[in-house]
Design a protein around this motif. Sequence first.
Motif, short mmCIF file in Angstrom:
data_model
loop_
_atom_site.label_atom_id
_atom_site.label_comp_id
_atom_site.label_asym_id
_atom_site.label_seq_id
_atom_site.Cartn_x
_atom_site.Cartn_y
_atom_site.Cartn_z
N ASP A 1 63.08 52.65 17.16
CA ASP A 1 64.47 52.84 17.58
C ASP A 1 64.72 52.17 18.93
O ASP A 1 65.75 51.52 19.12
N VAL A 2 63.80 52.32 19.87
CA VAL A 2 64.00 51.71 21.18
C VAL A 2 63.99 50.19 21.06
O VAL A 2 64.80 49.50 21.70
N LEU A 3 63.09 49.64 20.24
CA LEU A 3 63.07 48.20 20.05
C LEU A 3 64.39 47.68 19.51
O LEU A 3 64.75 46.52 19.74
N HIS A 4 65.11 48.53 18.80
CA HIS A 4 66.39 48.13 18.22
C HIS A 4 67.56 48.89 18.85
O HIS A 4 68.59 49.11 18.20
N ALA A 5 67.41 49.24 20.11
CA ALA A 5 68.45 50.00 20.81
C ALA A 5 69.76 49.24 20.87
O ALA A 5 70.84 49.84 20.81
N VAL A 6 69.72 47.93 21.00
CA VAL A 6 70.96 47.16 21.11
C VAL A 6 71.79 47.30 19.84
O VAL A 6 73.03 47.32 19.89
N GLU A 7 71.13 47.44 18.67
CA GLU A 7 71.87 47.63 17.43
C GLU A 7 72.17 49.11 17.15
O GLU A 7 73.19 49.42 16.55
N ARG A 8 71.27 50.02 17.55
CA ARG A 8 71.36 51.41 17.10
C ARG A 8 71.94 52.38 18.12
O ARG A 8 72.50 53.41 17.73
N ALA A 9 71.81 52.08 19.38
CA ALA A 9 72.28 53.02 20.42
C ALA A 9 73.78 52.89 20.61
O ALA A 9 74.37 51.85 20.33
N PRO A 10 74.42 53.95 21.10
CA PRO A 10 75.84 53.84 21.42
C PRO A 10 76.09 52.75 22.45
O PRO A 10 75.38 52.66 23.45
N HIS A 11 77.07 51.89 22.16
CA HIS A 11 77.47 50.83 23.09
C HIS A 11 76.32 49.86 23.40
O HIS A 11 76.27 49.28 24.48
N GLY A 12 75.41 49.69 22.45
CA GLY A 12 74.27 48.83 22.70
C GLY A 12 74.68 47.40 23.03
O GLY A 12 74.22 46.82 24.02
N ARG A 13 75.55 46.83 22.22
CA ARG A 13 75.95 45.44 22.45
C ARG A 13 76.86 45.32 23.67
O ARG A 13 76.85 44.28 24.34
N ASP A 14 77.60 46.38 24.00
CA ASP A 14 78.41 46.35 25.23
C ASP A 14 77.51 46.23 26.46
O ASP A 14 77.87 45.56 27.43
N ASN A 15 76.36 46.88 26.42
CA ASN A 15 75.46 46.86 27.56
C ASN A 15 74.53 45.65 27.57
O ASN A 15 74.01 45.28 28.64
#
Length: 274
Positions: free
Chosen positions: A209-223
């Motif tokens: 999940d951490v490796l794919h945080a940009v896709e899976r976490a809230p606002h990943g691509r915004d950050n």
Amino acid sequence: MRRLPSLFLSHGSPMMALEPSPARDFLAGLSARLPRPRAILVVSAHHDAQFEGGRATVTASSAPPTIHDFSNFPQALFDMRYPAPGDPALAQRTVDLLAAQGLAVAADPDRGLDHGAWVPLSLVYPKADIPVVQLSIASHASPEWHYALGRALAPLRDEGVLLIGSGSITHNLRALFSARLPIDAPAPAWVTDFTDWVAGHMAANAVDDVLHAVERAPHGRDNHPTMDHILPLFVAMGAGTEADGLHAARLHASTTYGLLAMDVYAFGEGAARL
């Protein structure tokens, strides 16, 4: 020799070298919490193999110059130097470890230390008396590739080498320059939702999940509109993973200018005691 942790440092703006902030204060006290390393290997977001033939590049100079890879900052920042010695033997050891795992790597005898390396190191080890080698990211490569890079380098932790990934846990410069917030501005929810999600999944040992945080976490691509500044985190995770998991510890959390989260993580057995 005691096994060292691996670290991820959010280096924020180059102005951290000059401006007071909670992150600056934390880094200035970090060395007192660590065993003294014999050498440092830094993976910087500002050294990108995508532009160097697509393979990892390691600095092999015995006296790496200080690179001022920025513009429109005060002259005092350009006047700074970080004259740490290099370590050609460590550079070759790094090449050997990566090549043994089938990872393409080359040594560069001329390249110096960019601000992703020397700005945080000037706070953690201001005497510049520990040899430093720098390793590139490859922003065209996957998070898993960077995690594997760290796993290949893990033996260095038993050889007195401190492995540091230097990037930023959030890095949206367009939003930063548009907002023009003061250095002590509070972080908006779209920043803290992301960093807290990462911290929670670190604690749960949820590596994928951490490796794919940009896709899976809230606002990943915004950050992270681009991946370059989160990739050093994955290298540090790989280097610090033990047989039973990450043992991740969030050592520091603050923001500068509201939008640059300055989280610091340690990985490996004993990281939580730092």
